[in-house]
Enzyme design. Sequence first.
Site, PDB file in Angstrom:
ATOM      1  N   ARG A 143       0.867  -1.194   0.000  1.00  0.00           N
ATOM      2  CA  ARG A 143       0.000   0.000   0.000  1.00  0.00           C
ATOM      3  C   ARG A 143       0.886   1.220   0.000  1.00  0.00           C
ATOM      4  O   ARG A 143       1.776   1.339   0.845  1.00  0.00           O
ATOM      5  CB  ARG A 143      -0.919   0.042   1.222  1.00  0.00           C
ATOM      6  CG  ARG A 143      -1.507   1.444   1.417  1.00  0.00           C
ATOM      7  CD  ARG A 143      -2.555   1.557   2.457  1.00  0.00           C
ATOM      8  NE  ARG A 143      -3.779   0.921   2.036  1.00  0.00           N
ATOM      9  CZ  ARG A 143      -4.982   1.172   2.557  1.00  0.00           C
ATOM     10  NH1 ARG A 143      -5.106   2.054   3.529  1.00  0.00           N
ATOM     11  NH2 ARG A 143      -6.052   0.535   2.140  1.00  0.00           N
ATOM     12  N   HIS A 156      -7.501   0.682  -6.317  1.00  0.00           N
ATOM     13  CA  HIS A 156      -7.734  -0.028  -5.057  1.00  0.00           C
ATOM     14  C   HIS A 156      -8.462  -1.349  -5.384  1.00  0.00           C
ATOM     15  O   HIS A 156      -9.634  -1.529  -5.044  1.00  0.00           O
ATOM     16  CB  HIS A 156      -8.580   0.856  -4.133  1.00  0.00           C
ATOM     17  CG  HIS A 156      -8.556   0.441  -2.696  1.00  0.00           C
ATOM     18  ND1 HIS A 156      -7.794  -0.598  -2.229  1.00  0.00           N
ATOM     19  CD2 HIS A 156      -9.217   0.939  -1.617  1.00  0.00           C
ATOM     20  CE1 HIS A 156      -7.985  -0.712  -0.923  1.00  0.00           C
ATOM     21  NE2 HIS A 156      -8.831   0.193  -0.527  1.00  0.00           N
ATOM     22  N   GLN A 163     -10.448  -3.677  -2.834  1.00  0.00           N
ATOM     23  CA  GLN A 163     -11.713  -3.063  -2.399  1.00  0.00           C
ATOM     24  C   GLN A 163     -12.846  -3.430  -3.362  1.00  0.00           C
ATOM     25  O   GLN A 163     -13.989  -3.670  -2.951  1.00  0.00           O
ATOM     26  CB  GLN A 163     -11.535  -1.537  -2.344  1.00  0.00           C
ATOM     27  CG  GLN A 163     -12.782  -0.760  -1.953  1.00  0.00           C
ATOM     28  CD  GLN A 163     -13.123  -0.904  -0.477  1.00  0.00           C
ATOM     29  OE1 GLN A 163     -12.289  -0.743   0.375  1.00  0.00           O
ATOM     30  NE2 GLN A 163     -14.383  -1.217  -0.195  1.00  0.00           N
ATOM     31  N   ASP A 213     -16.593   8.403  -1.269  1.00  0.00           N
ATOM     32  CA  ASP A 213     -15.298   8.217  -0.609  1.00  0.00           C
ATOM     33  C   ASP A 213     -14.899   9.581  -0.037  1.00  0.00           C
ATOM     34  O   ASP A 213     -15.542  10.596  -0.342  1.00  0.00           O
ATOM     35  CB  ASP A 213     -14.284   7.723  -1.672  1.00  0.00           C
ATOM     36  CG  ASP A 213     -12.907   7.368  -1.090  1.00  0.00           C
ATOM     37  OD1 ASP A 213     -12.760   7.319   0.144  1.00  0.00           O
ATOM     38  OD2 ASP A 213     -11.978   7.150  -1.900  1.00  0.00           O
ATOM     39  N   CYS A 271     -16.020   2.937   0.919  1.00  0.00           N
ATOM     40  CA  CYS A 271     -14.897   2.046   1.225  1.00  0.00           C
ATOM     41  C   CYS A 271     -14.448   2.194   2.682  1.00  0.00           C
ATOM     42  O   CYS A 271     -13.846   1.275   3.235  1.00  0.00           O
ATOM     43  CB  CYS A 271     -13.731   2.323   0.282  1.00  0.00           C
ATOM     44  SG  CYS A 271     -13.250   4.054   0.222  1.00  0.00           S
ATOM     45  N   ARG A 315     -14.062  -7.254   2.896  1.00  0.00           N
ATOM     46  CA  ARG A 315     -12.660  -7.049   2.532  1.00  0.00           C
ATOM     47  C   ARG A 315     -11.826  -8.278   2.886  1.00  0.00           C
ATOM     48  O   ARG A 315     -10.953  -8.702   2.141  1.00  0.00           O
ATOM     49  CB  ARG A 315     -12.080  -5.816   3.252  1.00  0.00           C
ATOM     50  CG  ARG A 315     -12.704  -4.469   2.925  1.00  0.00           C
ATOM     51  CD  ARG A 315     -12.515  -4.069   1.488  1.00  0.00           C
ATOM     52  NE  ARG A 315     -11.134  -4.169   1.057  1.00  0.00           N
ATOM     53  CZ  ARG A 315     -10.131  -3.335   1.428  1.00  0.00           C
ATOM     54  NH1 ARG A 315     -10.388  -2.308   2.195  1.00  0.00           N
ATOM     55  NH2 ARG A 315      -8.904  -3.518   0.991  1.00  0.00           N
TER      56      ARG A 315
HETATM   57  N1  NVA Z   1      -9.432   7.488  -1.559  1.00  0.00           N
HETATM   58  C1  NVA Z   1      -9.097   7.053  -0.231  1.00  0.00           C
HETATM   59  C2  NVA Z   1      -9.415   5.601  -0.052  1.00  0.00           C
HETATM   60  C3  NVA Z   1      -9.177   5.071   1.331  1.00  0.00           C
HETATM   61  C4  NVA Z   1      -9.500   3.614   1.451  1.00  0.00           C
HETATM   62  C5  NVA Z   1      -7.615   7.323   0.039  1.00  0.00           C
HETATM   63  O1  NVA Z   1      -6.801   7.049  -0.848  1.00  0.00           O
HETATM   64  O2  NVA Z   1      -7.298   7.831   1.123  1.00  0.00           O
HETATM   65  N1   CP Z   2     -11.147   0.766   2.659  1.00  0.00           N
HETATM   66  C1   CP Z   2      -9.880   0.690   3.085  1.00  0.00           C
HETATM   67  O1   CP Z   2      -8.956   0.429   2.325  1.00  0.00           O
HETATM   68  O2   CP Z   2      -9.720   0.906   4.415  1.00  0.00           O
HETATM   69  P1   CP Z   2      -8.317   1.077   5.170  1.00  0.00           P
HETATM   70  O3   CP Z   2      -7.708   2.360   4.660  1.00  0.00           O
HETATM   71  O4   CP Z   2      -8.683   1.143   6.618  1.00  0.00           O
HETATM   72  O5   CP Z   2      -7.455  -0.097   4.849  1.00  0.00           O
END
Ligand code: NVA
Ligand code: CP
Length: 330
Positions: free
Chosen positions: A106, A133, A136, A229, A270, A315
Amino acid sequence: MNFKGRNFLTLKDFTAEEILYLTDLAAELKRKKKEGIPVDVLRGKNIALIFEKTSTRTRCSFEVAAHDLGMGTTYLDPKASQIGKKESIADTARVLGSMFEGIEYRGFGQEIVEELAKYAGVPIWNGLTNEYHPTQMLADLLTIREVFGDYKGRKLCYMGDARYNTGNSLMILCSKMGIHFSVGAPEKYFPNAELVEQCKKWAAESGGSVSLETDPKAAAKDADVIYTDVWVSMGEPDEIWEERIKDLTPYRVTMDLLKCAKDTAIFLHCLPAFHDLGTEIGKTIHDKFGLDEMEVTDEVFKSSQSEVFREAENRMHTIKAVMAATLGAF
Ligand code: NVA
Ligand code: CP
């Protein structure tokens, strides 16, 4: 269907049949988990979890899923590893690939996860980049199918910043799976034109469609799923909050907006979500800009139409399916 040894970097690389296979496998693994049937078919294997951004769901899903499959996990947090700072991505990939059977990443640019995949020699799983992602998406598809019993021909409307990981990935998922996808956002938040064109081609083949709307009510009309989101994603600077609030407040998911969708529509997110003042950032934004809620109202978030916690649980089951399939267990 052969997934063994494959990377999971973006759904662009997978066919509708493959996405469906992974979703079916996740449903089967979920059933087994609920019935207490062990699936520790990957005993003796180990995986590395690299997180250059924070996480609750993704990290816990990888860890729990790995343990359920019998695997050991090593977590590398943003500060604890040398990756990218003292050691190149390629060298890191070679080192980790020699010790682990699979690696989750990540972080920031998609090119980093691609570089890892090039040199690791073991499956790389994208746990979120700026652009995509993909894990997800499997959870979202499983959730939609659990609720409605099907997904093809349904309409999913995404409200907000559609140029980022979640918006891009939902457009890919929907266009491949025959789900009608609409965006409700100001034009500057539409996904990039090249990806839109590619998705329109997939949609033409799958029976789905892609529409980009600046009018939130037009986007939400007759939708089966309303999805949103956060307005500011991880890694983006705090200075952009003001602009995002101004641009995206008209696209907040409210009960009024939800009423434009079908009566049977569900709300997905998400997560994490800013729907009340229960977070530090939520409170800071409240003190600075006077907002009690951001991308979704507390009322919608807590309504009977909200399926966000089912989605979050899914998830784990879907990530388990991705690891099991790419490590050759199923
Ligand atoms: N768009 C958000 C998704 C978090 C799961 C981010 O990248 O912070
Ligand atoms: N939806 C998601 O990816 O959550 P986290 O950022 O908590 O992993």
